[in-house]
Design a protein around this motif. Structure first.
Motif, PDB file in Angstrom:
ATOM      1  N   GLU A   1      -5.218 -11.195  10.438  1.00 31.27           N
ATOM      2  CA  GLU A   1      -5.580 -10.482   9.191  1.00 31.27           C
ATOM      3  C   GLU A   1      -4.778  -9.253   8.705  1.00 31.27           C
ATOM      4  N   ASP A   2      -4.018  -8.872   9.682  1.00 29.00           N
ATOM      5  CA  ASP A   2      -3.226  -7.645   9.167  1.00 29.00           C
ATOM      6  C   ASP A   2      -1.948  -8.159   8.575  1.00 29.00           C
ATOM      7  N   THR A   3      -1.560  -9.246   8.562  1.00 28.89           N
ATOM      8  CA  THR A   3      -0.433  -9.806   7.930  1.00 28.89           C
ATOM      9  C   THR A   3      -0.282  -9.611   6.575  1.00 28.89           C
ATOM     10  N   ALA A   4       0.444  -8.785   6.128  1.00 22.03           N
ATOM     11  CA  ALA A   4       0.687  -8.282   4.669  1.00 22.03           C
ATOM     12  C   ALA A   4       2.186  -7.526   4.637  1.00 22.03           C
ATOM     13  N   VAL A   5       2.295  -7.427   3.486  1.00 27.55           N
ATOM     14  CA  VAL A   5       3.468  -6.506   2.800  1.00 27.55           C
ATOM     15  C   VAL A   5       2.690  -5.048   2.841  1.00 27.55           C
ATOM     16  N   TYR A   6       3.489  -4.103   3.587  1.00 30.10           N
ATOM     17  CA  TYR A   6       3.139  -3.232   3.942  1.00 30.10           C
ATOM     18  C   TYR A   6       3.610  -2.001   2.857  1.00 30.10           C
ATOM     19  N   TYR A   7       3.436  -1.182   1.865  1.00 30.32           N
ATOM     20  CA  TYR A   7       4.014  -0.206   1.168  1.00 30.32           C
ATOM     21  C   TYR A   7       3.443   1.118   1.445  1.00 30.32           C
ATOM     22  N   CYS A   8       4.782   2.024   1.356  1.00 33.36           N
ATOM     23  CA  CYS A   8       4.376   3.585   1.635  1.00 33.36           C
ATOM     24  C   CYS A   8       4.403   4.088   0.145  1.00 33.36           C
TER      25      CYS A   8
ATOM     26  N   LYS B   1      16.133  14.106  -4.420  1.00 34.11           N
ATOM     27  CA  LYS B   1      15.671  15.628  -4.556  1.00 34.11           C
ATOM     28  C   LYS B   1      14.317  15.903  -4.435  1.00 34.11           C
ATOM     29  N   ILE B   2      14.123  16.755  -3.399  1.00 33.80           N
ATOM     30  CA  ILE B   2      12.622  16.937  -2.814  1.00 33.80           C
ATOM     31  C   ILE B   2      12.432  18.651  -2.916  1.00 33.80           C
ATOM     32  N   TYR B   3      11.251  18.883  -3.782  1.00 32.30           N
ATOM     33  CA  TYR B   3      10.780  20.298  -3.700  1.00 32.30           C
ATOM     34  C   TYR B   3       9.650  20.232  -2.403  1.00 32.30           C
ATOM     35  N   SER B   4       8.906  19.308  -2.574  1.00 31.20           N
ATOM     36  CA  SER B   4       7.733  19.373  -1.676  1.00 31.20           C
ATOM     37  C   SER B   4       7.179  17.878  -1.489  1.00 31.20           C
ATOM     38  N   VAL B   5       6.679  17.457  -0.455  1.00 34.13           N
ATOM     39  CA  VAL B   5       5.737  16.181  -0.561  1.00 34.13           C
ATOM     40  C   VAL B   5       4.571  16.494  -0.082  1.00 34.13           C
ATOM     41  N   ASN B   6       3.838  16.018  -0.909  1.00 38.69           N
ATOM     42  CA  ASN B   6       2.036  16.301  -0.700  1.00 38.69           C
ATOM     43  C   ASN B   6       1.565  15.065   0.070  1.00 38.69           C
ATOM     44  N   GLY B   7       0.466  14.407  -0.397  1.00 34.65           N
ATOM     45  CA  GLY B   7       0.092  13.435   0.432  1.00 34.65           C
ATOM     46  C   GLY B   7       0.977  12.112   0.497  1.00 34.65           C
ATOM     47  N   MET B   8       0.792  11.296   1.712  1.00 40.78           N
ATOM     48  CA  MET B   8       1.737  10.277   1.946  1.00 40.78           C
ATOM     49  C   MET B   8       0.460   9.332   2.407  1.00 40.78           C
ATOM     50  N   GLY B   9       0.897   7.880   2.261  1.00 37.29           N
ATOM     51  CA  GLY B   9      -0.077   6.799   2.771  1.00 37.29           C
ATOM     52  C   GLY B   9       0.741   5.548   2.904  1.00 37.29           C
ATOM     53  N   TRP B  10      -0.187   4.877   3.319  1.00 42.35           N
ATOM     54  CA  TRP B  10       0.223   3.224   3.128  1.00 42.35           C
ATOM     55  C   TRP B  10      -0.825   2.212   2.641  1.00 42.35           C
ATOM     56  N   TYR B  11      -0.050   1.389   2.063  1.00 46.41           N
ATOM     57  CA  TYR B  11      -1.173   0.164   1.252  1.00 46.41           C
ATOM     58  C   TYR B  11      -0.689  -1.173   1.893  1.00 46.41           C
ATOM     59  N   ARG B  12      -1.492  -2.095   1.680  1.00 46.01           N
ATOM     60  CA  ARG B  12      -0.906  -3.245   1.947  1.00 46.01           C
ATOM     61  C   ARG B  12      -1.366  -4.311   1.154  1.00 46.01           C
ATOM     62  N   GLN B  13      -0.675  -5.549   1.007  1.00 47.57           N
ATOM     63  CA  GLN B  13      -0.964  -6.673   0.058  1.00 47.57           C
ATOM     64  C   GLN B  13      -0.711  -7.966   0.853  1.00 47.57           C
ATOM     65  N   ALA B  14      -1.716  -8.806   1.093  1.00 48.41           N
ATOM     66  CA  ALA B  14      -1.635  -9.852   1.803  1.00 48.41           C
ATOM     67  C   ALA B  14      -1.514 -10.940   0.312  1.00 48.41           C
ATOM     68  N   PRO B  15      -0.922 -12.076   0.739  1.00 52.70           N
ATOM     69  CA  PRO B  15      -0.592 -13.268  -0.243  1.00 52.70           C
ATOM     70  C   PRO B  15      -2.216 -13.645  -0.989  1.00 52.70           C
ATOM     71  N   GLY B  16      -2.088 -13.395  -2.311  1.00 49.79           N
ATOM     72  CA  GLY B  16      -3.341 -13.829  -3.025  1.00 49.79           C
ATOM     73  C   GLY B  16      -4.301 -12.698  -3.232  1.00 49.79           C
ATOM     74  N   ASN B  17      -3.995 -11.436  -2.366  1.00 50.09           N
ATOM     75  CA  ASN B  17      -4.925 -10.499  -2.480  1.00 50.09           C
ATOM     76  C   ASN B  17      -4.403  -9.336  -3.531  1.00 50.09           C
ATOM     77  N   GLN B  18      -5.284  -8.555  -3.635  1.00 52.52           N
ATOM     78  CA  GLN B  18      -4.716  -7.334  -4.395  1.00 52.52           C
ATOM     79  C   GLN B  18      -4.275  -6.168  -3.587  1.00 52.52           C
ATOM     80  N   ARG B  19      -3.521  -5.247  -3.838  1.00 54.81           N
ATOM     81  CA  ARG B  19      -2.933  -4.125  -2.842  1.00 54.81           C
ATOM     82  C   ARG B  19      -4.245  -3.443  -2.392  1.00 54.81           C
ATOM     83  N   GLU B  20      -4.299  -3.160  -1.186  1.00 56.10           N
ATOM     84  CA  GLU B  20      -5.349  -2.367  -0.685  1.00 56.10           C
ATOM     85  C   GLU B  20      -5.030  -1.030   0.149  1.00 56.10           C
ATOM     86  N   PHE B  21      -5.799  -0.165  -0.026  1.00 52.38           N
ATOM     87  CA  PHE B  21      -5.473   1.084   0.622  1.00 52.38           C
ATOM     88  C   PHE B  21      -5.604   1.007   2.180  1.00 52.38           C
ATOM     89  N   VAL B  22      -4.531   1.422   3.019  1.00 54.18           N
ATOM     90  CA  VAL B  22      -4.874   1.372   4.543  1.00 54.18           C
ATOM     91  C   VAL B  22      -5.181   2.700   4.953  1.00 54.18           C
TER      92      VAL B  22
END
Length: 118
Positions: free
Chosen positions: A86-93, A25-46
């Motif tokens: 160093e770009d190796t990570a799990v990428y989250y939208c 159920k979508i009325y609208s989608v505002n900002g969209m983005g990507w983050y990533r998290q490498a092993p042992g690191n915090q999730r960071e903004f991409v």
């Protein structure tokens, strides 16, 4: 609500394109983005993109990664070129999705693994 795809294994210098589609159920989608998290690191903004197409990136990926979106399909893309180990990570939208004029919330995709071999 958000389904990410496109991750995989690539060699240094290679390219990948991630996609993330909002559904339900979508009325609208505002900002969209990507983050990533490498092993042992915090999730960071991409990077991120507004509904109007304005983009923002973390310095470490500028000139290599490009964010775009298809508003008609409520989908955001991340084109990744010149990949480095160093770009190796799990990428989250991530997206701010409104299900009505008044009701909006922050949603996360399930993550997609990107592995860059040296």
């Amino acid at each position: 609500q958000l389904q990410a795809s496109g991750g995989g294994l690539v060699q240094t210098g290679g390219s990948l394109r991630l996609s993330c589609a909002a559904s339900g159920k979508i009325y609208s989608v505002n900002g969209m983005g990507w983050y990533r998290q490498a092993p042992g690191n915090q999730r960071e903004f991409v990077g991120s993109i507004t509904a109007g197409g304005r983009t923002k990136y973390v310095d470490s990926i500028k000139d290599r990664f490009t964010i775009s979106r298809d508003n008609a399909k409520n989908t955001v893309f991340l084109q990744m070129n010149s990949l480095k180990p160093e770009d190796t990570a799990v990428y989250y939208c991530n997206a701010v999705i409104y299900t009505s004029f008044f009701d909006g919330d922050d949603y996360w995709g399930q993550g997609t693994q990107v592995t860059v071999s040296s």
